[in-house]
Design an enzyme around this catalytic site. Structure first.
Site, short mmCIF file in Angstrom:
data_model
loop_
_atom_site.label_atom_id
_atom_site.label_comp_id
_atom_site.label_asym_id
_atom_site.label_seq_id
_atom_site.Cartn_x
_atom_site.Cartn_y
_atom_site.Cartn_z
N THR A 158 0.84 -1.19 0.00
CA THR A 158 0.00 0.00 0.00
C THR A 158 0.88 1.24 0.00
OG1 THR A 158 -0.16 0.21 2.42
CG2 THR A 158 -1.74 -1.26 1.32
N GLY A 159 0.29 2.35 -0.46
CA GLY A 159 1.10 3.57 -0.58
C GLY A 159 2.23 3.40 -1.56
N THR A 201 2.61 4.46 -4.75
CA THR A 201 2.76 5.34 -5.91
C THR A 201 4.02 6.19 -5.86
OG1 THR A 201 1.29 6.92 -4.81
CG2 THR A 201 0.31 5.46 -6.46
N GLY A 253 7.95 7.15 -3.37
CA GLY A 253 8.78 6.99 -2.19
C GLY A 253 9.10 5.56 -1.83
N ILE A 254 9.01 5.26 -0.54
CA ILE A 254 9.37 3.95 -0.01
C ILE A 254 8.49 2.86 -0.60
CG2 ILE A 254 9.36 2.55 2.09
CD1 ILE A 254 10.28 5.12 3.59
N GLY A 255 7.19 3.09 -0.69
CA GLY A 255 6.29 2.08 -1.23
C GLY A 255 6.63 1.70 -2.65
N SER A 309 8.13 4.72 12.10
CA SER A 309 9.00 5.89 11.89
C SER A 309 9.83 6.12 13.14
CB SER A 309 8.16 7.14 11.59
OG SER A 309 8.97 8.30 11.58
N TYR A 355 1.62 13.12 14.42
CA TYR A 355 2.28 12.14 13.55
C TYR A 355 3.05 11.12 14.38
CZ TYR A 355 5.37 10.26 9.93
OH TYR A 355 6.05 9.42 9.08
#
Length: 250
Positions: free
Chosen positions: A12-13, A15, A17-19, A138, A151
């Site tokens: 997931t996520g 699209t 960066g890390i994903g 994180s 966050y």
């Protein structure tokens, strides 16, 4: 031979960066990767980069339960089951206590906690025994940087959930681990600041606290994802793996 030949992964996520980097690496190790994210053009580009034989894209937002149902419906319709779940989607904004709003709290916890929780819960019927579940935490979850209160709290919740789920899923030999990156140069990190100038200032502050003296690269985080996804970590569960250049270690 790849370390994940014949396996199925969900990211997931995915699209950016890390994903995105993790999806590419998991596919390179032989997994068929179901990737999801909110931005269709970027998702389409990712599937094209990996190749349709190695990736399936499903547009969606993890904070929307119906979108998660469509994601897992696509997995089910393919006749596959899930060996690796990388619950990576999330985000946030910098807000000091006096500036926090209900919308800010709902957005941050909606993606980072609620969305992550239901990403894992809805995957349970499709997870193979012995699967690997990886949650993106994180270093903020164990720190107290100004402006990161909501966050950081959301990422501390992720770490807490991984401990509980590692216990709850042990009977199925499903491993659950938290991967906690330090500062990594991604659009998500840049997006924590309201403008480019403050984004640069944020990165300077973060790098100053990293013993290795630099930002991390998405490829370095993806390497850690592959380790936790593969049999190389078969005796690893319930941990928080920091990939942070020493930020929270020394």
């Amino acid at each position: 031979m790849g370390r994940l030949d014949g396996r199925t992964a969900v990211v997931t996520g995915a699209t950016s960066g890390i994903g995105r980097a993790a999806a590419v690496r998991l596919a390179a190790e032989g997994a068929h990767v179901f990737v999801t994210g909110r931005r269709e053009p970027e998702l389409r580009d990712l599937v094209a980069e990996i190749g349709e034989a190695g990736a399936t894209g499903v547009v969606g937002d993890v904070a929307v339960p119906a979108d998660l149902d469509r994601l897992y419906g696509a997995v089910r319709e393919s006749g596959r089951r899930v060996d690796v779940l990388f619950a990576n989607a999330g985000g946030g904004e910098i807000k000091r206590l006096e500036d926090v709003t209900e919308r800010h709290v709902d957005f941050t916890f909606g993606a980072n906690v609620k969305g992550l929780l239901f990403t894992v819960q809805k995957a349970l019927p499709l997870l193979n025994d012995g699967a690997s579940v990886i949650l993106t935490g994180s270093t903020a979850g164990s720190g107290g940087n100004e402006g990161f209160g909501v966050y950081s709290a959301s990422k501390a919740a992720v770490r807490s959930l991984s401990r509980t789920w590692a216990n709850e899923l042990k009977a199925r030999n499903i491993r659950v681990n938290t991967l906690s990156p330090g500062p990594v140069d991604t659009p998500g990190l840049t997006g924590l600041a309201p403008d480019a100038e403050r984004a640069r200032a944020l990165k300077d502050v973060l790098v100053a606290g990293v013993p290795l003296g630099r930002m991390g690269r998405t490829e370095e985080i993806a390497d850690a994802v592959v380790f936790l996804a593969s049999d190389q970590s078969s005796f690893v569960t319930g941990i928080e793996l920091f990939v942070d250049g020493g930020q929270r270690q020394v």
